[in-house]
Design a protein around this motif. Sequence first.
Motif, PDB file in Angstrom:
ATOM      1  N   LEU A 112       0.828  -1.210   0.000  1.00  0.00           N
ATOM      2  CA  LEU A 112       0.000   0.000   0.000  1.00  0.00           C
ATOM      3  C   LEU A 112       0.861   1.259   0.000  1.00  0.00           C
ATOM      4  O   LEU A 112       0.589   2.212  -0.727  1.00  0.00           O
ATOM      5  N   ALA A 113       1.925   1.259   0.798  1.00  0.00           N
ATOM      6  CA  ALA A 113       2.804   2.432   0.867  1.00  0.00           C
ATOM      7  C   ALA A 113       3.644   2.597  -0.400  1.00  0.00           C
ATOM      8  O   ALA A 113       4.173   3.682  -0.651  1.00  0.00           O
ATOM      9  N   SER A 114       3.753   1.547  -1.201  1.00  0.00           N
ATOM     10  CA  SER A 114       4.481   1.616  -2.471  1.00  0.00           C
ATOM     11  C   SER A 114       3.547   1.864  -3.652  1.00  0.00           C
ATOM     12  O   SER A 114       4.000   1.977  -4.786  1.00  0.00           O
ATOM     13  N   SER A 115       2.255   1.948  -3.396  1.00  0.00           N
ATOM     14  CA  SER A 115       1.253   2.040  -4.460  1.00  0.00           C
ATOM     15  C   SER A 115       1.186   3.429  -5.093  1.00  0.00           C
ATOM     16  O   SER A 115       1.682   4.419  -4.544  1.00  0.00           O
ATOM     17  N   ASN A 116       0.533   3.482  -6.249  1.00  0.00           N
ATOM     18  CA  ASN A 116       0.295   4.767  -6.919  1.00  0.00           C
ATOM     19  C   ASN A 116      -0.553   5.683  -6.050  1.00  0.00           C
ATOM     20  O   ASN A 116      -0.353   6.897  -6.054  1.00  0.00           O
ATOM     21  N   THR A 117      -1.498   5.102  -5.310  1.00  0.00           N
ATOM     22  CA  THR A 117      -2.351   5.906  -4.429  1.00  0.00           C
ATOM     23  C   THR A 117      -1.500   6.645  -3.402  1.00  0.00           C
ATOM     24  O   THR A 117      -1.652   7.856  -3.203  1.00  0.00           O
ATOM     25  N   TYR A 118      -0.590   5.931  -2.739  1.00  0.00           N
ATOM     26  CA  TYR A 118       0.280   6.558  -1.744  1.00  0.00           C
ATOM     27  C   TYR A 118       1.175   7.601  -2.425  1.00  0.00           C
ATOM     28  O   TYR A 118       1.347   8.711  -1.924  1.00  0.00           O
ATOM     29  N   SER A 119       1.737   7.225  -3.566  1.00  0.00           N
ATOM     30  CA  SER A 119       2.629   8.126  -4.294  1.00  0.00           C
ATOM     31  C   SER A 119       1.931   9.437  -4.650  1.00  0.00           C
ATOM     32  O   SER A 119       2.479  10.522  -4.428  1.00  0.00           O
ATOM     33  N   GLN A 120       0.722   9.346  -5.180  1.00  0.00           N
ATOM     34  CA  GLN A 120      -0.013  10.550  -5.566  1.00  0.00           C
ATOM     35  C   GLN A 120      -0.420  11.386  -4.353  1.00  0.00           C
ATOM     36  O   GLN A 120      -0.481  12.603  -4.423  1.00  0.00           O
ATOM     37  N   ARG A 121      -0.683  10.725  -3.254  1.00  0.00           N
ATOM     38  CA  ARG A 121      -1.174  11.420  -2.060  1.00  0.00           C
ATOM     39  C   ARG A 121      -0.045  12.044  -1.235  1.00  0.00           C
ATOM     40  O   ARG A 121      -0.208  13.129  -0.675  1.00  0.00           O
ATOM     41  N   PHE A 122       1.104  11.359  -1.147  1.00  0.00           N
ATOM     42  CA  PHE A 122       2.150  11.808  -0.225  1.00  0.00           C
ATOM     43  C   PHE A 122       3.540  11.984  -0.843  1.00  0.00           C
ATOM     44  O   PHE A 122       4.348  12.715  -0.292  1.00  0.00           O
ATOM     45  N   GLN A 124       4.472  12.545  -4.442  1.00  0.00           N
ATOM     46  CA  GLN A 124       4.590  13.527  -5.511  1.00  0.00           C
ATOM     47  C   GLN A 124       4.380  14.969  -5.058  1.00  0.00           C
ATOM     48  O   GLN A 124       5.102  15.856  -5.510  1.00  0.00           O
ATOM     49  N   PRO A 125       3.424  15.249  -4.158  1.00  0.00           N
ATOM     50  CA  PRO A 125       3.172  16.660  -3.833  1.00  0.00           C
ATOM     51  C   PRO A 125       4.145  17.299  -2.839  1.00  0.00           C
ATOM     52  O   PRO A 125       4.114  18.511  -2.660  1.00  0.00           O
ATOM     53  N   TYR A 126       4.996  16.510  -2.182  1.00  0.00           N
ATOM     54  CA  TYR A 126       5.806  17.056  -1.094  1.00  0.00           C
ATOM     55  C   TYR A 126       7.299  16.952  -1.376  1.00  0.00           C
ATOM     56  O   TYR A 126       7.741  16.068  -2.104  1.00  0.00           O
ATOM     57  N   PRO A 127       8.081  17.829  -0.746  1.00  0.00           N
ATOM     58  CA  PRO A 127       9.534  17.722  -0.855  1.00  0.00           C
ATOM     59  C   PRO A 127      10.027  16.483  -0.101  1.00  0.00           C
ATOM     60  O   PRO A 127       9.342  15.973   0.793  1.00  0.00           O
ATOM     61  N   PRO A 128      11.213  15.989  -0.449  1.00  0.00           N
ATOM     62  CA  PRO A 128      11.717  14.739   0.138  1.00  0.00           C
ATOM     63  C   PRO A 128      11.738  14.707   1.668  1.00  0.00           C
ATOM     64  O   PRO A 128      11.395  13.672   2.263  1.00  0.00           O
ATOM     65  N   ALA A 129      12.100  15.794   2.330  1.00  0.00           N
ATOM     66  CA  ALA A 129      12.149  15.784   3.804  1.00  0.00           C
ATOM     67  C   ALA A 129      10.763  15.535   4.390  1.00  0.00           C
ATOM     68  O   ALA A 129      10.615  14.792   5.374  1.00  0.00           O
ATOM     69  N   LYS A 130       9.737  16.117   3.804  1.00  0.00           N
ATOM     70  CA  LYS A 130       8.368  15.910   4.274  1.00  0.00           C
ATOM     71  C   LYS A 130       7.911  14.482   3.976  1.00  0.00           C
ATOM     72  O   LYS A 130       7.233  13.853   4.795  1.00  0.00           O
ATOM     73  N   VAL A 131       8.290  13.943   2.830  1.00  0.00           N
ATOM     74  CA  VAL A 131       7.939  12.565   2.477  1.00  0.00           C
ATOM     75  C   VAL A 131       8.543  11.607   3.500  1.00  0.00           C
ATOM     76  O   VAL A 131       7.870  10.676   3.961  1.00  0.00           O
ATOM     77  N   VAL A 132       9.784  11.849   3.886  1.00  0.00           N
ATOM     78  CA  VAL A 132      10.433  10.996   4.888  1.00  0.00           C
ATOM     79  C   VAL A 132       9.676  11.077   6.207  1.00  0.00           C
ATOM     80  O   VAL A 132       9.402  10.058   6.848  1.00  0.00           O
ATOM     81  N   GLU A 133       9.312  12.277   6.615  1.00  0.00           N
ATOM     82  CA  GLU A 133       8.549  12.446   7.857  1.00  0.00           C
ATOM     83  C   GLU A 133       7.221  11.679   7.791  1.00  0.00           C
ATOM     84  O   GLU A 133       6.829  11.002   8.747  1.00  0.00           O
ATOM     85  N   LEU A 134       6.543  11.772   6.660  1.00  0.00           N
ATOM     86  CA  LEU A 134       5.272  11.062   6.492  1.00  0.00           C
ATOM     87  C   LEU A 134       5.474   9.548   6.513  1.00  0.00           C
ATOM     88  O   LEU A 134       4.699   8.815   7.131  1.00  0.00           O
ATOM     89  N   LEU A 135       6.515   9.068   5.848  1.00  0.00           N
ATOM     90  CA  LEU A 135       6.805   7.630   5.859  1.00  0.00           C
ATOM     91  C   LEU A 135       7.051   7.133   7.284  1.00  0.00           C
ATOM     92  O   LEU A 135       6.541   6.077   7.675  1.00  0.00           O
ATOM     93  N   PHE A 136       7.820   7.873   8.050  1.00  0.00           N
ATOM     94  CA  PHE A 136       8.070   7.489   9.444  1.00  0.00           C
ATOM     95  C   PHE A 136       6.760   7.416  10.218  1.00  0.00           C
ATOM     96  O   PHE A 136       6.512   6.461  10.958  1.00  0.00           O
ATOM     97  N   ARG A 137       5.917   8.429  10.047  1.00  0.00           N
ATOM     98  CA  ARG A 137       4.656   8.459  10.787  1.00  0.00           C
ATOM     99  C   ARG A 137       3.723   7.328  10.354  1.00  0.00           C
ATOM    100  O   ARG A 137       3.110   6.664  11.182  1.00  0.00           O
ATOM    101  N   HIS A 138       3.635   7.094   9.053  1.00  0.00           N
ATOM    102  CA  HIS A 138       2.702   6.086   8.544  1.00  0.00           C
ATOM    103  C   HIS A 138       3.191   4.657   8.765  1.00  0.00           C
ATOM    104  O   HIS A 138       2.375   3.760   9.012  1.00  0.00           O
ATOM    105  N   LEU A 139       4.496   4.422   8.665  1.00  0.00           N
ATOM    106  CA  LEU A 139       5.009   3.054   8.698  1.00  0.00           C
ATOM    107  C   LEU A 139       5.633   2.654  10.030  1.00  0.00           C
ATOM    108  O   LEU A 139       5.570   1.482  10.407  1.00  0.00           O
ATOM    109  N   LEU A 140       6.249   3.591  10.728  1.00  0.00           N
ATOM    110  CA  LEU A 140       6.872   3.270  12.016  1.00  0.00           C
ATOM    111  C   LEU A 140       6.141   3.908  13.190  1.00  0.00           C
ATOM    112  O   LEU A 140       6.500   3.672  14.338  1.00  0.00           O
TER     113      LEU A 140
END
Length: 190
Positions: A112-122, A124-140
Amino acid sequence: MDSSKLPLTGKAIADMAAQKWEVATNPSELAKVGRSSNRNHSTLNPKSAKPTRIFRITPNISQVETAVVIDAIYDQVLDLFGEPVPAGYRQQHLDSQLRNGEISVRQFVKALASSNTYSQRFYQPYPPAKVVELLFRHLLGRTPNTHGEVQTYQQLLAGPGLEAAVTAMVDSSEYARFFGEDVVPYQRLS
């Protein structure tokens, strides 16, 4: 004057305490739900901490309970805040595979976190530092602890991409320690 000494107020307080005790000791609820502290990072009011529901797939789980776990995965990974899962976000093949025991919760979260849905939602729209923060929150279930953690995952995002960063996080020893194969990630302290 102490309002708790008044007859109606005292009865209301006693009724609320009895109701909390009844919910807390209901065996059917205790069997389904684990508890973990979901404290606000504020030290101003430690009493505002709410328990976190922990969802997991267990042997002989019913289809209804499996549906609840699947919704909890979408809620956590796609940050839905308890809202119903929009039909466009559902990954029917993943839902079906989890229901049939073909994949684990960890594999579902990873896909799910590797899906197009996740990519489009989190992603593509954000800079890499924010994407990392979101990944940490969503996955860890936490925020990054160090600048080094952020840099490591930013390099993965810049190189191999989102799927590599998700794989590194979900296959990490930290993920295995806290969530294993069958527990839906939940918000926790570092």
